[in-house]
Design a protein around this motif. Structure first.
Motif, PDB file in Angstrom:
ATOM      1  N   ARG A 180      49.672  44.359  31.361  1.00  0.00           N
ATOM      2  CA  ARG A 180      48.333  44.889  31.136  1.00  0.00           C
ATOM      3  C   ARG A 180      47.267  43.871  31.572  1.00  0.00           C
ATOM      4  O   ARG A 180      46.793  43.092  30.747  1.00  0.00           O
ATOM      5  N   PRO A 181      46.914  43.852  32.857  1.00  0.00           N
ATOM      6  CA  PRO A 181      45.837  42.940  33.271  1.00  0.00           C
ATOM      7  C   PRO A 181      44.479  43.477  32.872  1.00  0.00           C
ATOM      8  O   PRO A 181      44.251  44.687  32.789  1.00  0.00           O
ATOM      9  N   ARG A 182      43.577  42.582  32.621  1.00  0.00           N
ATOM     10  CA  ARG A 182      42.169  42.919  32.408  1.00  0.00           C
ATOM     11  C   ARG A 182      41.365  41.925  33.235  1.00  0.00           C
ATOM     12  O   ARG A 182      41.238  40.756  32.883  1.00  0.00           O
ATOM     13  N   ASN A 183      40.843  42.405  34.354  1.00  0.00           N
ATOM     14  CA  ASN A 183      40.121  41.564  35.297  1.00  0.00           C
ATOM     15  C   ASN A 183      38.633  41.880  35.242  1.00  0.00           C
ATOM     16  O   ASN A 183      38.236  43.045  35.348  1.00  0.00           O
ATOM     17  N   ALA A 212       6.777  37.682  59.546  1.00  0.00           N
ATOM     18  CA  ALA A 212       7.402  38.602  58.604  1.00  0.00           C
ATOM     19  C   ALA A 212       8.285  37.783  57.668  1.00  0.00           C
ATOM     20  O   ALA A 212       8.839  36.753  58.069  1.00  0.00           O
ATOM     21  N   TRP A 213       8.410  38.238  56.431  1.00  0.00           N
ATOM     22  CA  TRP A 213       9.206  37.491  55.459  1.00  0.00           C
ATOM     23  C   TRP A 213       9.796  38.476  54.447  1.00  0.00           C
ATOM     24  O   TRP A 213       9.338  39.617  54.311  1.00  0.00           O
ATOM     25  N   GLY A 214      10.818  38.018  53.733  1.00  0.00           N
ATOM     26  CA  GLY A 214      11.446  38.891  52.746  1.00  0.00           C
ATOM     27  C   GLY A 214      12.495  38.161  51.931  1.00  0.00           C
ATOM     28  O   GLY A 214      12.920  37.044  52.275  1.00  0.00           O
ATOM     29  N   ALA A 215      12.920  38.768  50.842  1.00  0.00           N
ATOM     30  CA  ALA A 215      13.960  38.217  49.966  1.00  0.00           C
ATOM     31  C   ALA A 215      14.704  39.371  49.316  1.00  0.00           C
ATOM     32  O   ALA A 215      14.159  40.464  49.138  1.00  0.00           O
ATOM     33  N   SER A 216      15.960  39.139  48.964  1.00  0.00           N
ATOM     34  CA  SER A 216      16.767  40.183  48.338  1.00  0.00           C
ATOM     35  C   SER A 216      17.682  39.571  47.288  1.00  0.00           C
ATOM     36  O   SER A 216      18.009  38.371  47.338  1.00  0.00           O
ATOM     37  N   LEU A 217      18.103  40.415  46.344  1.00  0.00           N
ATOM     38  CA  LEU A 217      18.994  39.995  45.270  1.00  0.00           C
ATOM     39  C   LEU A 217      19.909  41.174  44.949  1.00  0.00           C
ATOM     40  O   LEU A 217      19.450  42.317  44.870  1.00  0.00           O
ATOM     41  N   ALA A 218      21.205  40.890  44.765  1.00  0.00           N
ATOM     42  CA  ALA A 218      22.168  41.953  44.457  1.00  0.00           C
ATOM     43  C   ALA A 218      23.231  41.410  43.517  1.00  0.00           C
ATOM     44  O   ALA A 218      23.587  40.219  43.574  1.00  0.00           O
ATOM     45  N   TYR A 219      23.735  42.287  42.659  1.00  0.00           N
ATOM     46  CA  TYR A 219      24.794  41.894  41.729  1.00  0.00           C
ATOM     47  C   TYR A 219      25.833  43.008  41.659  1.00  0.00           C
ATOM     48  O   TYR A 219      25.495  44.193  41.585  1.00  0.00           O
ATOM     49  N   LYS A 220      27.106  42.609  41.680  1.00  0.00           N
ATOM     50  CA  LYS A 220      28.218  43.557  41.596  1.00  0.00           C
ATOM     51  C   LYS A 220      29.161  43.104  40.492  1.00  0.00           C
ATOM     52  O   LYS A 220      29.601  41.956  40.470  1.00  0.00           O
ATOM     53  N   ALA A 221      29.459  44.009  39.561  1.00  0.00           N
ATOM     54  CA  ALA A 221      30.381  43.724  38.462  1.00  0.00           C
ATOM     55  C   ALA A 221      31.571  44.673  38.564  1.00  0.00           C
ATOM     56  O   ALA A 221      31.395  45.887  38.759  1.00  0.00           O
ATOM     57  N   THR A 222      32.774  44.126  38.430  1.00  0.00           N
ATOM     58  CA  THR A 222      34.001  44.909  38.572  1.00  0.00           C
ATOM     59  C   THR A 222      34.881  44.719  37.345  1.00  0.00           C
ATOM     60  O   THR A 222      35.071  43.587  36.884  1.00  0.00           O
ATOM     61  N   LEU A 223      35.413  45.804  36.841  1.00  0.00           N
ATOM     62  CA  LEU A 223      36.382  45.779  35.751  1.00  0.00           C
ATOM     63  C   LEU A 223      37.618  46.549  36.192  1.00  0.00           C
ATOM     64  O   LEU A 223      37.520  47.721  36.569  1.00  0.00           O
ATOM     65  N   GLU A 224      38.791  45.895  36.164  1.00  0.00           N
ATOM     66  CA  GLU A 224      40.051  46.547  36.502  1.00  0.00           C
ATOM     67  C   GLU A 224      41.046  46.293  35.370  1.00  0.00           C
ATOM     68  O   GLU A 224      41.117  45.172  34.846  1.00  0.00           O
ATOM     69  N   TYR A 225      41.835  47.325  35.053  1.00  0.00           N
ATOM     70  CA  TYR A 225      42.748  47.208  33.917  1.00  0.00           C
ATOM     71  C   TYR A 225      43.883  48.216  34.063  1.00  0.00           C
ATOM     72  O   TYR A 225      43.828  49.153  34.869  1.00  0.00           O
ATOM     73  N   ARG A 226      44.912  48.016  33.221  1.00  0.00           N
ATOM     74  CA  ARG A 226      46.065  48.914  33.165  1.00  0.00           C
ATOM     75  C   ARG A 226      46.449  49.081  31.708  1.00  0.00           C
ATOM     76  O   ARG A 226      46.401  48.122  30.931  1.00  0.00           O
ATOM     77  N   SER A 227      46.872  50.286  31.316  1.00  0.00           N
ATOM     78  CA  SER A 227      47.176  50.577  29.917  1.00  0.00           C
ATOM     79  C   SER A 227      48.661  50.497  29.592  1.00  0.00           C
ATOM     80  O   SER A 227      49.064  50.843  28.489  1.00  0.00           O
TER      81      SER A 227
END
Length: 461
Positions: A166-169, A147-162
């Motif tokens: 005022r961080p923008r991450n 048996a064999w397999g492969a996977s790929l995942a991506y996570k993008a995060t945006l955090e900020y304060r007005s």
């Protein structure tokens, strides 16, 4: 005391047909995956070659949920698919989450649990708005023996304060894995997998008030910061890589022993972008995890038991710089200043009954943990041992064909027993939220701790 409420709904669609009988079978498959038995052996499905046997049928689901924990809240929408085609299995998913983290003191960095102790901080803090986008996909196949397999995942995060500050991450996390498995003795699959992660994050803080700006600190430990660069460097960057591998033993029948062992190495650099990309510090994090479970599925009564071990070791190194020349700080040395070690042991027992379309199960999980944190100068050392019990009760019912209602409640005391040893010398207690006393060589005994309640409700149709 902590309380959490999770509300969710889902639309479940058959991949090949919409007949009531097939939809009911799909609900049975989803119900089985939430029966608690798979939760007792969830680590084995980290091997993507083994994950193709997680469910006997394919499905596509669209979910919506609202989560609230203390004052933090978020809502999420997601879609996922799990499809069998001949001998192949294809999985995919996408999700969007929007929420707010309330009153974040001494931390303007996203994913602090991943990047500690090198965080960007100020004395004001405040709420952080958060948006998270995730995408994932995997492919697996098998023959009689392989048996064999492969996977790929991506996570993008945006955090900020007005409001000020005022961080923008902006954070991005790419995960990839490849796995293979071989069938032993006709009943067990022995698998191996390799994993890779690339992580980046950019922090930018702005002040728009005419009253001036607040001082920004570059934290280096529980009670310390890089004093030379305090108040400068409003833009920082993190870049890290993780490499790992694991071994898995899986029973082809779904009944028997499930065993998983995995290790990984994650390292990252903390770079002050404003100072010509000055490499202020770096950290290396090692982990080892092991799980052994025995599951006994059944139509009337099912049960399972497992034991888990998790260990982690992190070392932080700070770089030393000479006087700047043309805006460039030459690196003249480095010192390993920070260390953090942790070990967690837990055991679980689960028992459940099935009656017609209803299912009820109870899981008990006592856990023991030990962790120690040390910093060289100013001298700091703290160790903690704690015992945490957890109980979880779940009920589901297919009230009518094509409808599945699920309710789950959990109780956790964190910790029931805790013993803290703390040692300090000449340090200002910046964070103000750590356990222990500010006297050199003291011990602190805590007979009780927080009580956590979690309630989740779900409807799938």
């Amino acid at each position: 005391m902590k309380k959490a409420l999770i509300l969710s709904t889902a639309l479940l669609c058959g991949v090949a047909a919409n007949a009531a009988g097939r939809a009911d079978s799909l609900l049975q498959a989803v119900e089985y995956s939430n029966s608690g038995l798979w939760l007792m052996a969830d680590a084995v499905f980290d091997n993507v070659a083994i994950d193709q046997w997680r469910l006997p049928l394919g499905y596509t689901a669209v979910n919506g949920s609202y989560n609230r924990r203390e004052r933090d809240y978020s809502w999420q929408g997601s879609a996922s698919t799990y499809t069998h085609y001949r001998s192949s299995t294809l999985c995919g998913g996408a999700a969007y989450s929007n929420g707010k983290r309330r009153n974040m003191p001494w931390c303007e960095t996203t994913d602090p649990e991943l990047l500690y102790p090198y965080l960007l901080a100020d004395t004001v803090g405040g709420d952080l708005n958060s948006e998270i986008y995730t995408f994932s996909g995997s492919y697996a196949d098998h023959s009689d023996r392989w048996a064999w397999g492969a996977s790929l995942a991506y996570k993008a995060t945006l955090e900020y304060r007005s409001v000020d500050p005022r961080p923008r991450n902006v954070a991005g996390c790419l995960d990839a894995s490849a796995a293979i498995a071989y069938r032993l003795f006709d009943n067990y699959w022995l698998g191996g997998d390799l994993t890779f992660r690339r992580y980046t994050q950019s922090n930018d803080i702005e002040f728009k008030s005419e009253m001036g700006i607040d001082k920004i600190y570059h934290l280096t430990g529980p009670e310390s910061h890089y004093a030379r660069f305090a108040g400068v460097g409003l833009s920082t960057h993190y870049r890290g890589y993780r490499y790992g591998g694991g071994l898995t033993l899986y029973p082809a029948s779904g009944r028997g022993f499930f065993i998983r062992a995995a290790t990984s190495r994650f390292s990252f650099d903390n770079i002050i972008t404003d100072l010509n990309k000055l490499p202020m510090a770096s950290a290396t994090h090692y982990t080892f995890e092991a799980m052994a479970s025995y599951l006994h599925p059944g139509e009337g009564f099912f049960w399972g038991a497992n034991a888990r071990l998790q260990t982690a070791r992190r070392h932080g190194t700070e770089n030393i710089f000479g006087d700047a020349s043309s805006g460039v700080y030459p690196q003249i040395g480095s010192l390993q200043m920070y260390s953090h070690n942790s070990t967690t042991l837990s055991a679980s027992v689960l028992g459940g009954i099935c009656s017609g379309r209803s299912q009820l199960w109870l899981r008990l999980t006592p856990g023991y943990s030990y962790e120690s944190t040390a910093y060289r100068s100013p001298r700091y050392y703290q160790s903690r041992r704690s015992f945490t019990p957890r109980a979880e009760l779940s009920w589901s019912d297919r009230m009518v064909p094509c409808w599945l209602f699920m309710a789950r409640a959990a109780y956790e005391r964190t910790p029931l027993y805790s013993h803290v040893y703390s040692m300090r010398a000449g340090a200002a207690y910046m964070l103000g939220q750590r356990l222990g006393l500010s006297v050199d060589g003291c011990t602190d005994f805590m007979p009780s701790g927080r009580k956590n309640y979690t309630i989740s409700l779900g409807l799938i149709f």
